[in-house]
Design a protein around this motif. Sequence first.
Motif, PDB file in Angstrom:
ATOM      1  N   UNK A   1       0.840  -1.193   0.000  1.00 22.25           N
ATOM      2  CA  UNK A   1       0.000   0.000   0.000  1.00 22.25           C
ATOM      3  C   UNK A   1       0.877   1.247   0.000  1.00 22.25           C
ATOM      4  N   UNK A   2       0.268   2.381  -0.384  1.00 21.53           N
ATOM      5  CA  UNK A   2       0.988   3.639  -0.326  1.00 21.53           C
ATOM      6  C   UNK A   2       1.247   4.038   1.117  1.00 21.53           C
ATOM      7  N   UNK A   3       2.287   4.786   1.330  1.00 21.83           N
ATOM      8  CA  UNK A   3       2.582   5.249   2.684  1.00 21.83           C
ATOM      9  C   UNK A   3       1.467   6.183   3.154  1.00 21.83           C
ATOM     10  N   UNK A   4       0.849   5.893   4.307  1.00 23.71           N
ATOM     11  CA  UNK A   4      -0.268   6.723   4.771  1.00 23.71           C
ATOM     12  C   UNK A   4       0.205   8.103   5.216  1.00 23.71           C
ATOM     13  N   UNK A   5      -0.686   9.063   5.090  1.00 25.54           N
ATOM     14  CA  UNK A   5      -0.451  10.423   5.569  1.00 25.54           C
ATOM     15  C   UNK A   5      -1.328  10.650   6.790  1.00 25.54           C
ATOM     16  N   UNK A   6      -0.737  11.099   7.876  1.00 26.23           N
ATOM     17  CA  UNK A   6      -1.483  11.375   9.101  1.00 26.23           C
ATOM     18  C   UNK A   6      -1.657  12.885   9.227  1.00 26.23           C
ATOM     19  N   UNK A   7      -2.903  13.332   9.224  1.00 29.54           N
ATOM     20  CA  UNK A   7      -3.213  14.744   9.351  1.00 29.54           C
ATOM     21  C   UNK A   7      -3.524  15.072  10.812  1.00 29.54           C
ATOM     22  N   UNK A   8      -3.114  16.223  11.243  1.00 30.99           N
ATOM     23  CA  UNK A   8      -3.428  16.682  12.597  1.00 30.99           C
ATOM     24  C   UNK A   8      -4.406  17.842  12.487  1.00 30.99           C
ATOM     25  N   UNK A   9      -5.670  17.625  12.891  1.00 29.51           N
ATOM     26  CA  UNK A   9      -6.688  18.669  12.787  1.00 29.51           C
ATOM     27  C   UNK A   9      -6.998  19.244  14.169  1.00 29.51           C
ATOM     28  N   UNK A  10      -7.401  20.492  14.181  1.00 25.94           N
ATOM     29  CA  UNK A  10      -7.744  21.210  15.412  1.00 25.94           C
ATOM     30  C   UNK A  10      -6.624  21.158  16.455  1.00 25.94           C
ATOM     31  N   UNK A  11      -5.387  21.415  16.057  1.00 26.51           N
ATOM     32  CA  UNK A  11      -4.286  21.356  17.034  1.00 26.51           C
ATOM     33  C   UNK A  11      -4.333  22.530  18.011  1.00 26.51           C
ATOM     34  N   UNK A  12      -3.669  22.367  19.145  1.00 27.17           N
ATOM     35  CA  UNK A  12      -3.511  23.447  20.122  1.00 27.17           C
ATOM     36  C   UNK A  12      -2.270  24.248  19.756  1.00 27.17           C
ATOM     37  N   UNK A  13      -2.417  25.537  19.430  1.00 29.26           N
ATOM     38  CA  UNK A  13      -1.229  26.325  19.056  1.00 29.26           C
ATOM     39  C   UNK A  13      -0.408  26.723  20.279  1.00 29.26           C
ATOM     40  N   UNK A  14       0.861  26.443  20.248  1.00 27.45           N
ATOM     41  CA  UNK A  14       1.809  26.907  21.271  1.00 27.45           C
ATOM     42  C   UNK A  14       2.768  27.859  20.571  1.00 27.45           C
ATOM     43  N   UNK A  15       2.557  29.148  20.810  1.00 29.81           N
ATOM     44  CA  UNK A  15       3.326  30.208  20.145  1.00 29.81           C
ATOM     45  C   UNK A  15       4.579  30.468  20.969  1.00 29.81           C
ATOM     46  N   UNK A  16       5.749  30.380  20.328  1.00 34.02           N
ATOM     47  CA  UNK A  16       6.999  30.607  21.044  1.00 34.02           C
ATOM     48  C   UNK A  16       7.854  31.620  20.284  1.00 34.02           C
ATOM     49  N   UNK A  17       8.505  32.484  21.035  1.00 35.99           N
ATOM     50  CA  UNK A  17       9.452  33.428  20.463  1.00 35.99           C
ATOM     51  C   UNK A  17      10.424  33.837  21.554  1.00 35.99           C
ATOM     52  N   UNK A  18      11.356  34.694  21.215  1.00 34.86           N
ATOM     53  CA  UNK A  18      12.362  35.130  22.183  1.00 34.86           C
ATOM     54  C   UNK A  18      12.580  36.631  22.017  1.00 34.86           C
ATOM     55  N   UNK A  19      12.699  37.339  23.115  1.00 33.51           N
ATOM     56  CA  UNK A  19      12.966  38.768  23.039  1.00 33.51           C
ATOM     57  C   UNK A  19      14.351  38.993  22.441  1.00 33.51           C
ATOM     58  N   UNK A  20      14.436  39.957  21.522  1.00 33.67           N
ATOM     59  CA  UNK A  20      15.676  40.135  20.769  1.00 33.67           C
ATOM     60  C   UNK A  20      16.659  41.097  21.445  1.00 33.67           C
ATOM     61  N   UNK A  21      16.623  41.128  22.773  1.00 30.04           N
ATOM     62  CA  UNK A  21      17.593  41.921  23.529  1.00 30.04           C
ATOM     63  C   UNK A  21      17.727  41.317  24.919  1.00 30.04           C
ATOM     64  N   UNK A  22      18.760  41.706  25.623  1.00 34.45           N
ATOM     65  CA  UNK A  22      18.894  41.297  27.010  1.00 34.45           C
ATOM     66  C   UNK A  22      18.073  42.205  27.909  1.00 34.45           C
ATOM     67  N   UNK A  23      17.934  41.824  29.164  1.00 36.43           N
ATOM     68  CA  UNK A  23      17.205  42.640  30.121  1.00 36.43           C
ATOM     69  C   UNK A  23      18.086  43.779  30.618  1.00 36.43           C
ATOM     70  N   UNK A  24      17.474  44.918  30.879  1.00 42.01           N
ATOM     71  CA  UNK A  24      18.235  46.054  31.413  1.00 42.01           C
ATOM     72  C   UNK A  24      18.486  45.845  32.907  1.00 42.01           C
ATOM     73  N   UNK A  25      19.431  46.583  33.422  1.00 40.75           N
ATOM     74  CA  UNK A  25      19.742  46.527  34.847  1.00 40.75           C
ATOM     75  C   UNK A  25      18.521  46.932  35.677  1.00 40.75           C
ATOM     76  N   UNK A  26      17.786  47.936  35.209  1.00 41.30           N
ATOM     77  CA  UNK A  26      16.597  48.403  35.922  1.00 41.30           C
ATOM     78  C   UNK A  26      15.515  47.323  35.960  1.00 41.30           C
ATOM     79  N   UNK A  27      15.316  46.635  34.849  1.00 40.89           N
ATOM     80  CA  UNK A  27      14.300  45.567  34.783  1.00 40.89           C
ATOM     81  C   UNK A  27      14.650  44.431  35.738  1.00 40.89           C
ATOM     82  N   UNK A  28      15.914  44.003  35.722  1.00 42.11           N
ATOM     83  CA  UNK A  28      16.329  42.902  36.584  1.00 42.11           C
ATOM     84  C   UNK A  28      16.281  43.288  38.055  1.00 42.11           C
TER      85      UNK A  28
END
Length: 206
Positions: A1-28
């Motif tokens: 048989x052909x290789x099956x394709x597994x679809x993922x529907x209605x997934x839970x989105x986990x949004x990830x990113x990173x701040x593009x700077x370090x923390x300031x002395x005042x913030x810390x």
Amino acid sequence: MNKPIIHSIFPTPIYTTKMDRGFTKQELQFVKQQKKHCTNNQGNINTKDNYILNRKEFKNIKKFLNKCCKDYLETIICPKNNIELYITQSWLNYTEADQYHHQLSHPNSVVSGVFYFDSDIKNDKILFSKQGYEQISPEIDDQKFNLHNSKTWFFPVQTGDLFMFPSSTIHQVETKKGNNTRISLAFNTFYKGTMGSNDHLTELIL
């Protein structure tokens, strides 16, 4: 048989990113000082101020998080109407070695987020859990866990990381290892603007 394709529907989105700077002395310095103004949580402590992002010391942090809320809205939710996703409550969490953050979700919020001021990627992680009772539940080969058969999934976290997810998503911090104090800023959001449609009798003006 052909290789099956597994679809993922209605997934839970986990949004990830990173701040593009370090923390300031005042913030810390501000983050360090706030540890003296905390209340006991289940397993760790958090600030008494539950609107911490309104403080002037976090002015630029809030700008970054607002930008990410806008991106989440436009990239994942994609509303037809001109609505805004704005931050409501926000607070700092402090977790020491052998402490934990209990399993929870966030009612009265659309999207929740966790932003890390201090975390050790070797030991610190955020754990998400699948919701709902499963009447039939076979034991899974622990060498073959995947996104389809797992009831939990974790992500390593490091300083500067941001995670955003639907507020109904169950999450927690397991007992902490390592010597650092894990410090995170958590926040909730809600919609502002016109939801639904006047013609379809689903309109809600917020």
